[in-house]
Design a protein around this motif. Sequence first.
Motif, PDB file in Angstrom:
ATOM      1  N   LYS A   3     -17.662  -9.671 -32.488  1.00 20.07           N
ATOM      2  CA  LYS A   3     -17.744  -9.523 -31.044  1.00 20.07           C
ATOM      3  C   LYS A   3     -16.379  -9.180 -30.452  1.00 20.07           C
ATOM      4  O   LYS A   3     -16.280  -8.354 -29.525  1.00 20.07           O
ATOM      5  N   ALA A   4     -15.302  -9.812 -30.986  1.00 22.40           N
ATOM      6  CA  ALA A   4     -13.954  -9.527 -30.483  1.00 22.40           C
ATOM      7  C   ALA A   4     -13.604  -8.059 -30.690  1.00 22.40           C
ATOM      8  O   ALA A   4     -13.002  -7.417 -29.810  1.00 22.40           O
ATOM      9  N   ASP A   5     -13.982  -7.508 -31.853  1.00 24.50           N
ATOM     10  CA  ASP A   5     -13.708  -6.094 -32.120  1.00 24.50           C
ATOM     11  C   ASP A   5     -14.477  -5.193 -31.163  1.00 24.50           C
ATOM     12  O   ASP A   5     -13.951  -4.176 -30.680  1.00 24.50           O
ATOM     13  N   ASN A   6     -15.755  -5.556 -30.904  1.00 20.10           N
ATOM     14  CA  ASN A   6     -16.563  -4.768 -29.963  1.00 20.10           C
ATOM     15  C   ASN A   6     -15.965  -4.792 -28.556  1.00 20.10           C
ATOM     16  O   ASN A   6     -15.911  -3.763 -27.874  1.00 20.10           O
ATOM     17  N   MET A   7     -15.510  -5.968 -28.126  1.00 25.84           N
ATOM     18  CA  MET A   7     -14.923  -6.088 -26.786  1.00 25.84           C
ATOM     19  C   MET A   7     -13.655  -5.245 -26.670  1.00 25.84           C
ATOM     20  O   MET A   7     -13.447  -4.545 -25.670  1.00 25.84           O
ATOM     21  N   LEU A   8     -12.793  -5.293 -27.690  1.00 25.73           N
ATOM     22  CA  LEU A   8     -11.568  -4.503 -27.661  1.00 25.73           C
ATOM     23  C   LEU A   8     -11.871  -3.012 -27.672  1.00 25.73           C
ATOM     24  O   LEU A   8     -11.235  -2.223 -26.963  1.00 25.73           O
ATOM     25  N   SER A   9     -12.887  -2.623 -28.432  1.00 25.71           N
ATOM     26  CA  SER A   9     -13.261  -1.205 -28.500  1.00 25.71           C
ATOM     27  C   SER A   9     -13.795  -0.716 -27.163  1.00 25.71           C
ATOM     28  O   SER A   9     -13.510   0.414 -26.729  1.00 25.71           O
ATOM     29  N   ILE A  10     -14.584  -1.552 -26.475  1.00 26.32           N
ATOM     30  CA  ILE A  10     -15.108  -1.175 -25.155  1.00 26.32           C
ATOM     31  C   ILE A  10     -13.963  -1.000 -24.160  1.00 26.32           C
ATOM     32  O   ILE A  10     -13.933  -0.023 -23.385  1.00 26.32           O
ATOM     33  N   LEU A  11     -13.022  -1.919 -24.167  1.00 24.45           N
ATOM     34  CA  LEU A  11     -11.863  -1.776 -23.280  1.00 24.45           C
ATOM     35  C   LEU A  11     -11.107  -0.482 -23.570  1.00 24.45           C
ATOM     36  O   LEU A  11     -10.634   0.206 -22.662  1.00 24.45           O
ATOM     37  N   TRP A  12     -10.954  -0.167 -24.829  1.00 23.92           N
ATOM     38  CA  TRP A  12     -10.241   1.044 -25.218  1.00 23.92           C
ATOM     39  C   TRP A  12     -10.940   2.295 -24.692  1.00 23.92           C
ATOM     40  O   TRP A  12     -10.295   3.214 -24.186  1.00 23.92           O
ATOM     41  N   GLN A  24     -23.895   5.169 -23.430  1.00 25.54           N
ATOM     42  CA  GLN A  24     -22.825   5.939 -24.068  1.00 25.54           C
ATOM     43  C   GLN A  24     -21.920   5.039 -24.911  1.00 25.54           C
ATOM     44  O   GLN A  24     -21.514   5.393 -26.021  1.00 25.54           O
ATOM     45  N   LEU A  25     -21.637   3.851 -24.376  1.00 25.51           N
ATOM     46  CA  LEU A  25     -20.821   2.908 -25.135  1.00 25.51           C
ATOM     47  C   LEU A  25     -21.535   2.475 -26.407  1.00 25.51           C
ATOM     48  O   LEU A  25     -20.929   2.394 -27.485  1.00 25.51           O
ATOM     49  N   ALA A  26     -22.853   2.215 -26.267  1.00 26.48           N
ATOM     50  CA  ALA A  26     -23.627   1.798 -27.441  1.00 26.48           C
ATOM     51  C   ALA A  26     -23.655   2.894 -28.488  1.00 26.48           C
ATOM     52  O   ALA A  26     -23.526   2.630 -29.690  1.00 26.48           O
ATOM     53  N   ASP A  27     -23.828   4.164 -28.045  1.00 20.47           N
ATOM     54  CA  ASP A  27     -23.869   5.277 -28.999  1.00 20.47           C
ATOM     55  C   ASP A  27     -22.527   5.467 -29.693  1.00 20.47           C
ATOM     56  O   ASP A  27     -22.461   5.705 -30.911  1.00 20.47           O
ATOM     57  N   ASP A  28     -21.421   5.391 -28.908  1.00 21.18           N
ATOM     58  CA  ASP A  28     -20.095   5.615 -29.491  1.00 21.18           C
ATOM     59  C   ASP A  28     -19.731   4.531 -30.510  1.00 21.18           C
ATOM     60  O   ASP A  28     -19.085   4.817 -31.535  1.00 21.18           O
ATOM     61  N   LEU A  29     -20.156   3.314 -30.243  1.00 23.84           N
ATOM     62  CA  LEU A  29     -19.786   2.203 -31.124  1.00 23.84           C
ATOM     63  C   LEU A  29     -20.859   1.875 -32.145  1.00 23.84           C
ATOM     64  O   LEU A  29     -20.664   0.994 -32.995  1.00 23.84           O
ATOM     65  N   GLU A  30     -22.006   2.573 -32.014  1.00 21.63           N
ATOM     66  CA  GLU A  30     -23.124   2.354 -32.948  1.00 21.63           C
ATOM     67  C   GLU A  30     -23.579   0.895 -32.939  1.00 21.63           C
ATOM     68  O   GLU A  30     -23.727   0.239 -33.978  1.00 21.63           O
ATOM     69  N   ILE A  31     -23.779   0.386 -31.722  1.00 21.90           N
ATOM     70  CA  ILE A  31     -24.289  -0.971 -31.547  1.00 21.90           C
ATOM     71  C   ILE A  31     -25.450  -0.913 -30.561  1.00 21.90           C
ATOM     72  O   ILE A  31     -25.683   0.104 -29.879  1.00 21.90           O
ATOM     73  N   HIS A  32     -26.220  -2.028 -30.452  1.00 20.32           N
ATOM     74  CA  HIS A  32     -27.353  -2.076 -29.537  1.00 20.32           C
ATOM     75  C   HIS A  32     -26.850  -2.185 -28.113  1.00 20.32           C
ATOM     76  O   HIS A  32     -25.796  -2.786 -27.850  1.00 20.32           O
ATOM     77  N   ILE A  33     -27.617  -1.635 -27.166  1.00 17.27           N
ATOM     78  CA  ILE A  33     -27.183  -1.654 -25.758  1.00 17.27           C
ATOM     79  C   ILE A  33     -27.078  -3.076 -25.219  1.00 17.27           C
ATOM     80  O   ILE A  33     -26.244  -3.370 -24.355  1.00 17.27           O
ATOM     81  N   ARG A  34     -27.921  -4.007 -25.747  1.00 11.78           N
ATOM     82  CA  ARG A  34     -27.821  -5.399 -25.294  1.00 11.78           C
ATOM     83  C   ARG A  34     -26.496  -6.035 -25.725  1.00 11.78           C
ATOM     84  O   ARG A  34     -25.940  -6.881 -25.026  1.00 11.78           O
TER      85      ARG A  34
END
Length: 437
Positions: A3-12, A24-34
């Motif tokens: 989760k920490a990595d996902n949060m840092l990636s979203i901020l970036w 778009q964030l979910a697609d770029d990071l290949e994670i679920h929108i939730r």
Amino acid sequence: MSKADNMLSILWLLRSGKRVTAQQLADDLEIHIRTVYRCIDSLCASGAPIISDAGPNGGYRLLGEFVDSPLLFDSEEQKALVHASVFAREAGYPFTDALSRAVDKLKRYTNEEQLERINRHSSGLAVIQTPTDARELELLKRLEEAVARGESLSMDYAKGPELTPSHRVLDPYGIVHWKGIWYVAGFCRLRQEIRSFRVDRIVRLEAADTRFERPAAFSARDFLLHSLLPDSLEAETLVTVRVQGHEHALNELCKHWLFGHALIERGQPGEALFKLGELSLQTYVPYFLLPYGKSLKILEPQILINRMAEVSLEMYKHFEAMQIKSADKKGGRVDMNKFAMYGKLTASPGKRDELVSLLLEASRSLKDMAGCELYIINESVDDPDTIWVTELWSDAEAHAGSLKNEEVLAVIQRARPLIAGAEPVRLRPVGGKGLDL
């Protein structure tokens, strides 16, 4: 990813300044929108100013200048932070564990090339410092927390291991690391004044039931320097000190914490000019200059030259007494040899009578002093400013011991302003009428 990595990636991704949708964030990071929604909620709860714009062309964006904040450090900043952590750890910084975790996080979010560079630079720097023990680290943590929260502390403090600790309540204003030692400066309710204390001499430290407000303009650093060495740089009477010597010796002198601040100019080759308080020249400055030996020559003022001669003579007597005592233990010359001295003192113009009076006062304090057999003050008939002092002691060690007597030291301190010059002549008695060897 965690989760920490996902949060840092979203901020970036949001640092671009453009609106980005959750999809778009979910697609770029290949994670679920939730997962995106949960991470953004956590970021907002942590204080990240993420704005959600609804409608067409809506999405998430970062507010204002937060877009330009350094979420990641460049290579020079990374190197500087790692080096600073080395200095802090070796100085006994009380929150070294937290600092180490911060550096670990810094390394975690770097690529392999950056990590290799950080490790290369960190391994090339070392600091040699006296280690701080675990007990002192805990005291420093408690003091720092009390400073930040404005909480008074109940403290038992001992000036030395053989002394009984004294109890007091302290309002800590700040902690200072100076020359390998930690100090705390604050308002002492026992003495009703601001004072400084060595942390390694604190015996006990507990929370008190009171709080305080630290003076807004207070600087623990400035207070400590003034309290440890007053009248050096900001005295009303500053005296010019001109020193001549080898360039490498002058360079080292100018790096000294006191002389570095007092430096006025490095004019002619092999010379340096300083401004120092007059009282400091009579007290601790000569001891700072002694280690330089013959590599330095004091050109002015005369009062410093005279004081250097006095201090050097005191040091000579001290070690000569040790030498004699050591020789006695080894079966050499015994320390029963008499010790004699003639001292020629030149009084400041018109001050001879006052100086004679002080010397007579000193002679009275020697009346019952062990080892003193003769101490006569003589006035010169031919020179109105000259005084001769005749001394006879049982041995050199007895004479050296007299210079540590508090009454004698007090009289010497009062006499110094009256003395324009001193010429001691050391003698070894060999016999004569009235002299029992």
